[in-house]
Design an enzyme around this catalytic site. Structure first.
Site, PDB file in Angstrom:
ATOM      1  N   CYS A 146       0.894  -1.156   0.000  1.00  0.00           N
ATOM      2  CA  CYS A 146       0.000   0.000   0.000  1.00  0.00           C
ATOM      3  C   CYS A 146       0.928   1.200   0.000  1.00  0.00           C
ATOM      4  O   CYS A 146       1.490   1.542   1.048  1.00  0.00           O
ATOM      5  CB  CYS A 146      -0.913   0.002   1.222  1.00  0.00           C
ATOM      6  SG  CYS A 146      -1.902   1.513   1.343  1.00  0.00           S
ATOM      7  N   CYS A 149      -0.740   4.282   2.231  1.00  0.00           N
ATOM      8  CA  CYS A 149      -0.877   4.229   3.696  1.00  0.00           C
ATOM      9  C   CYS A 149      -0.415   2.867   4.184  1.00  0.00           C
ATOM     10  O   CYS A 149       0.779   2.570   4.079  1.00  0.00           O
ATOM     11  CB  CYS A 149      -2.283   4.618   4.166  1.00  0.00           C
ATOM     12  SG  CYS A 149      -3.688   3.845   3.358  1.00  0.00           S
ATOM     13  N   SER A 150      -1.307   2.045   4.677  1.00  0.00           N
ATOM     14  CA  SER A 150      -0.855   0.755   5.215  1.00  0.00           C
ATOM     15  C   SER A 150      -1.937  -0.302   5.043  1.00  0.00           C
ATOM     16  O   SER A 150      -2.047  -1.202   5.870  1.00  0.00           O
ATOM     17  CB  SER A 150      -0.487   0.907   6.685  1.00  0.00           C
ATOM     18  OG  SER A 150      -1.618   1.353   7.403  1.00  0.00           O
ATOM     19  N   CYS A 151      -2.741  -0.178   3.980  1.00  0.00           N
ATOM     20  CA  CYS A 151      -3.833  -1.132   3.764  1.00  0.00           C
ATOM     21  C   CYS A 151      -3.282  -2.558   3.706  1.00  0.00           C
ATOM     22  O   CYS A 151      -2.286  -2.815   3.032  1.00  0.00           O
ATOM     23  CB  CYS A 151      -4.575  -0.797   2.475  1.00  0.00           C
ATOM     24  SG  CYS A 151      -5.388   0.806   2.539  1.00  0.00           S
TER      25      CYS A 151
END
Lengths: 245, 221
Positions: A146, A149-151
């Site tokens: 991702c 972000c941090s999906c």
């Protein structure tokens, strides 16, 4: 008051400066910027307090305020933490993979509707509302990132590791995946096609690695032990027979 | 917005350093940071997209110097202030000084946690409009630099790729982050060759898949 915990993301070089595995650095004493101006308690920190304890104090203060105002229930916070510490993690994903390796009908359902097939095993919900399986083959390797972000597919892999959320991984996975794989000790054949999945929407990707050779007689449960977290992100391969921990 | 969150293709951060047997949390404060963030989100005063935008508006030098949970907490403080759930005075003093404000949802009770996490927040919606693109269509992403939230990374703007998946219609983050409604739009998995994204010297074996909403896309001739 509990002493501040040292963050395990990297070596703390000395007071006031921590270097993280993420490649990001922290300056402890730079409290003049506008993100922190309201924290008077910063000025009280001393001795062994690092930047990490500064943020720890902010979190504690926030929890106190929110609890006193009745906006959060500490018991609910405990329940959230307990869920992600004990109920949700990569063993969930490993069960999905092992089932897919051993049950062709399940694999077909996983390909057709991964969200529903994963829910059959009892996993789903937050950050896994829309699942898709991506299959490694003899000529294609998949890797998930991702960049924005941090999906990450929480219900099957748990909370993401620090490196997954870090700048080195997020910046490089889409331009130099072979270089990233080298950091993980993984080398792919030059002719192997690589597909990198940037999780820019709410689709969450789970890599289905190839079943290790020499496991024909293995049970689903035994196979699940070969499935590593990284093999389901695409930054690793499953363990091989004999290499189980 | 072109913030520090948009990292794809940037260079100079050094190697990825995986931590062996990494624990889920590095210190108790990270546990509380996660839980507070989720519990406050459950109050319904902002969307997940708005909270992502709150994180990406952290000034780049700060964003890149923070650990991820610090990014979350910094954004949460902004959201709590913006929506009037805490006052600047309260944050400064670390004390509750005002009564509980009204919220869309009641505070998350412990017995509701399991159900809320198991349900999540699905974003797929039924819409009347048919998808404009079919599998195999060649599409070009828009060149755009909104100052607001978007999920089209810079490295994938103005690039041509092939529609490979149709994901159905999903809540559109570009509006949803800014209180402009869900405005669901069809979302597609677009395959870009590394050569088209990165030019000469790109890994010839690499394809990058990016999920793109229809408003990001134009038909490629």
């Amino acid at each position: 008051m509990r002493p501040p915990q040292v963050n395990g993301q990297g070596p703390v070089e000395k007071r006031g400066r921590a270097v993280h595995a993420s490649g990001m650095t922290h300056q402890t004493h730079d409290h003049d910027h506008d993100e922190h101006h309201h924290h008077d308690h910063d000025h009280e920190h001393d001795h062994d307090h690092s930047e990490l304890s500064e943020v720890a104090l902010r979190v504690r203060a926030l929890e106190t305020i929110l609890t006193r105002k009745g906006l959060v229930d500490p018991a609910a916070l405990d329940a959230i933490v307990e869920t992600y510490e004990t109920k949700i993690g990569p063993r969930n994903g490993a069960r999905v993979i092992a089932r897919a390796w051993t049950d062709p009908a399940y694999l077909a359902r996983l390909r057709e509707n991964a969200t529903a097939a994963i829910a059959e095993l009892g996993y789903g919900g937050r950050q896994g509302e829309h699942m898709q399986i991506v299959e490694n083959t003899t000529d294609t390797h998949n890797m998930v990132v991702c960049t924005l972000c941090s999906c990450y597919p929480w219900p099957v892999l748990g909370l993401p590791p620090v490196w997954y959320k870090s700048a080195p991984y997020r910046s490089r996975a889409v331009i130099d995946p072979r270089g990233v794989l080298k950091d993980f000790g993984v080398t792919l054949p030059e002719t192997m096609q690589i597909r990198v999945w940037d999780s820019t929407a709410e689709m969450r990707y789970l890599v289905l690695p190839m079943r290790p050779a020499g496991t024909d007689s293995w049970s689903e449960e035994q196979l699940a032990h070969l499935v590593t977290r990284d093999s389901m992100i695409g930054t690793g391969q499953p363990l091989t027979p004999g290499a189980t921990r | 917005m072109n913030g520090a969150q948009d990292l794809g293709g940037m260079m100079g951060f050094g190697p990825v350093i995986p931590e062996k047997d990494e624990p889920y949390f590095h210190g108790d404060w990270e546990k509380r940071a996660l839980a507070i963030t989720l519990a406050c989100g459950a109050l319904g005063q902002w969307t997940l997209d708005e909270s992502r935008h709150a994180r990406e508006t952290i000034p780049p030098a700060l964003y890149l110097s923070k650990t991820y949970y610090d990014i979350w907490i910094t954004a949460l403080e902004k959201l709590l202030l913006r929506h009037g759930l805490v006052t600047p005075d309260e944050l400064q003093k670390g004390e509750a000084l005002t009564a509980r404000p009204a919220t869309r949802n009641p505070p998350l009770a412990a017995e509701r946690v399991a159900g809320a996490l198991a349900k999540g927040s699905p974003t797929e919606r039924n819409i009347a409009t048919a998808p404009r693109f079919a599998i195999g269509d060649r599409v070009t992403t828009k060149v755009m630099h909104p100052t607001t939230h978007t999920r089209l990374p810079r490295y994938a703007r103005g690039k041509t790729g092939v529609v490979t998946f149709r994901h159905g219609a999903h809540v559109f983050p570009d509006t949803h982050a800014h209180d402009l409604g869900e405005q669901p739009a069809h979302c597609y998995g677009i395959a870009f060759s590394a050569r088209d994204l990165w030019g000469e010297g790109a890994d010839p074996t690499l394809t990058v898949m990016v999920d793109c909403w229809e408003p990001y896309l134009e038909s490629a001739a």
